[in-house]
Design an enzyme around this catalytic site. Structure first.
Site, mmCIF file in Angstrom:
data_model
loop_
_atom_site.group_PDB
_atom_site.id
_atom_site.type_symbol
_atom_site.label_atom_id
_atom_site.label_comp_id
_atom_site.label_asym_id
_atom_site.label_seq_id
_atom_site.Cartn_x
_atom_site.Cartn_y
_atom_site.Cartn_z
ATOM 1 N N TRP A 279 -11.642 -2.736 -8.843
ATOM 2 C CA TRP A 279 -12.107 -2.336 -9.663
ATOM 3 C C TRP A 279 -13.006 -0.725 -10.428
ATOM 4 O O TRP A 279 -13.182 -0.010 -10.951
ATOM 5 C CB TRP A 279 -12.976 -3.087 -10.335
ATOM 6 N N HIS B 23 2.764 3.260 -8.930
ATOM 7 C CA HIS B 23 2.438 1.944 -8.601
ATOM 8 C C HIS B 23 3.837 1.606 -9.939
ATOM 9 O O HIS B 23 4.185 -0.220 -9.962
ATOM 10 C CB HIS B 23 1.173 1.700 -10.136
ATOM 11 N N LEU C 279 11.815 -20.351 -4.174
ATOM 12 C CA LEU C 279 10.207 -19.870 -3.368
ATOM 13 C C LEU C 279 9.263 -19.229 -4.690
ATOM 14 O O LEU C 279 9.339 -19.647 -5.414
ATOM 15 C CB LEU C 279 11.083 -18.481 -3.705
ATOM 16 N N ARG D 233 -11.736 1.742 -9.069
ATOM 17 C CA ARG D 233 -11.103 3.407 -9.202
ATOM 18 C C ARG D 233 -11.071 3.704 -10.606
ATOM 19 O O ARG D 233 -11.244 2.831 -11.245
ATOM 20 C CB ARG D 233 -9.052 2.295 -9.099
ATOM 21 N N ASP E 261 0.993 -1.109 0.414
ATOM 22 C CA ASP E 261 0.004 0.019 -0.050
ATOM 23 C C ASP E 261 0.525 1.723 0.390
ATOM 24 O O ASP E 261 2.188 1.120 0.482
ATOM 25 C CB ASP E 261 -0.395 0.258 0.972
ATOM 26 N N GLY E 262 0.392 2.529 -0.681
ATOM 27 C CA GLY E 262 0.956 3.839 -0.377
ATOM 28 C C GLY E 262 1.871 4.846 -2.025
ATOM 29 O O GLY E 262 2.959 4.919 -1.906
ATOM 30 N N ASN E 263 1.350 2.833 -2.382
ATOM 31 C CA ASN E 263 2.073 4.028 -3.743
ATOM 32 C C ASN E 263 1.157 5.622 -4.859
ATOM 33 O O ASN E 263 2.298 5.801 -4.855
ATOM 34 C CB ASN E 263 1.155 2.618 -5.301
ATOM 35 N N GLY E 264 -0.002 5.772 -4.519
ATOM 36 C CA GLY E 264 -0.541 6.505 -4.976
ATOM 37 C C GLY E 264 0.300 8.148 -4.260
ATOM 38 O O GLY E 264 0.216 8.687 -4.699
ATOM 39 N N ARG E 265 0.581 7.902 -2.992
ATOM 40 C CA ARG E 265 0.648 8.883 -2.262
ATOM 41 C C ARG E 265 2.390 8.613 -2.027
ATOM 42 O O ARG E 265 2.752 9.927 -2.478
ATOM 43 C CB ARG E 265 0.808 8.458 -0.157
ATOM 44 N N TRP E 266 3.364 7.824 -2.494
ATOM 45 C CA TRP E 266 4.531 8.265 -3.106
ATOM 46 C C TRP E 266 4.657 8.999 -4.213
ATOM 47 O O TRP E 266 5.348 9.569 -4.341
ATOM 48 C CB TRP E 266 4.864 6.913 -3.176
#
Ligand code: FPP
Length: 266
Positions: free
Chosen positions: A85, A53, A147, A87, A36-41
């Site tokens: 969706w 993103h 992994l 958004r 979370d936090g891509n938009g604020r970044w």
């Protein structure tokens, strides 16, 4: 005219963490992350949200490699929820292109790193080019046994649980399953993490970045006993040191699973 002020950078460093990572200590086998936090970044840099993103995708690459190095067996990443969706169309379009770009540029490294790609979610609703990229990546990494990089894509936990209930009801109706046989394990078999070996299905550690402290419809059944770790770092700023800080916190936890510590039983 109203001028809005965005702080230049609000970066939380692993030095803010309380505990020191012990490389000899226990490492969670399954780590799940709410990125979370891509938009604020992006907003902090006066950039469009999609720039966040894009940078978030680079973080996925770094964290996958670091998780592999630390010996984590399963890394589940919440990339797109059934609620995302809602958004704006352009942002959704960009988010649907991201897996294509990610796999196009990163699969050779994933193969080199012995990483197997998996996707869980309602894939049939993704655009065709996203589905194709996902299928290709799964196929190209299917021989790897390191992994498991598990993307939750068009995933929502309530929907997942409803699907599992419907499947079990159908099996009961068709006499393939008895009501009495339904237990934790049978439910687990019907969830989207059911492809994993039983001991790896439930994340031991769930991380959420950006300071929000909620679960947002993520792995509701599977995280019954998970340790939760919240960091104020925004996802594009999250790096290997942040991951180690989260694991350092995990290493300090006293996991009792509803029981008692040995010394308290006397
Ligand atoms: C939440 O941040 C982030 C998302 C909804 C998308 C997450 C996707 C990535 C990190 C890239 C995924 C990469 C691949 C390969 C699929 P937000 O937009 O809600 O941020 P905000 O809360 O600051 O607005």
């Amino acid at each position: 005219m109203v001028l809005r002020f965005f702080p230049q950078k609000e970066k939380y460093t692993p030095e803010d963490a309380q505990f020191v990572f012990d490389p000899e200590g226990s490492v969670p086998k399954h780590v799940a992350i709410i990125m979370d936090g891509n938009g604020r970044w992006a907003q902090n840099r006066r950039l469009p949200r999609i720039a966040g993103h894009k940078e978030g995708m680079e973080t996925v690459k770094k964290i996958t490699k670091h998780a592999n190095r630390l010996g984590i067996k399963v890394l589940t990443l919440y990339a797109f929820s059934t609620e995302n969706w809602k958004r704006p169309e352009d942002e959704v379009k960009f988010l649907m292109q991201l897996p294509v770009d990610f796999f196009d540029t990163f699969v050779p490294e994933l193969i080199e790193e012995n990483v197997q790609v998996h996707v869980m979610g309602y894939e049939e609703y993704l655009p065709a080019h996203t589905q194709d990229a996902v299928k290709r990546a799964i196929e190209q990494t299917s021989k790897n046994d390191g992994l498991v990089l598990n993307f939750a894509l068009n995933y929502g936990s309530r929907a997942e649980i409803i699907t599992a209930i419907k499947q079990m009801a159908q099996e009961v109706k068709e006499d393939e399953l008895s009501i009495e046989a339904i237990n934790d394990e049978i439910v687990g078999d019907h969830l989207m993490t059911g492809f994993l070996p039983k001991e790896l299905r439930d994340p031991e550690l769930v991380v959420r970045t950006s300071g929000e402290e909620r679960i947002s419809n993520f792995l509701l059944w599977q995280l019954a006993y998970s340790e939760l770790y919240f960091t104020k770092a925004l996802w594009p700023d999250f790096d290997g040191d942040h991951l180690e800080a989260a694991i350092a916190s995990f290493q300090q936890r006293n996991r009792r699973f509803g029981g008692l510590n040995k010394e308290d039983k006397k």
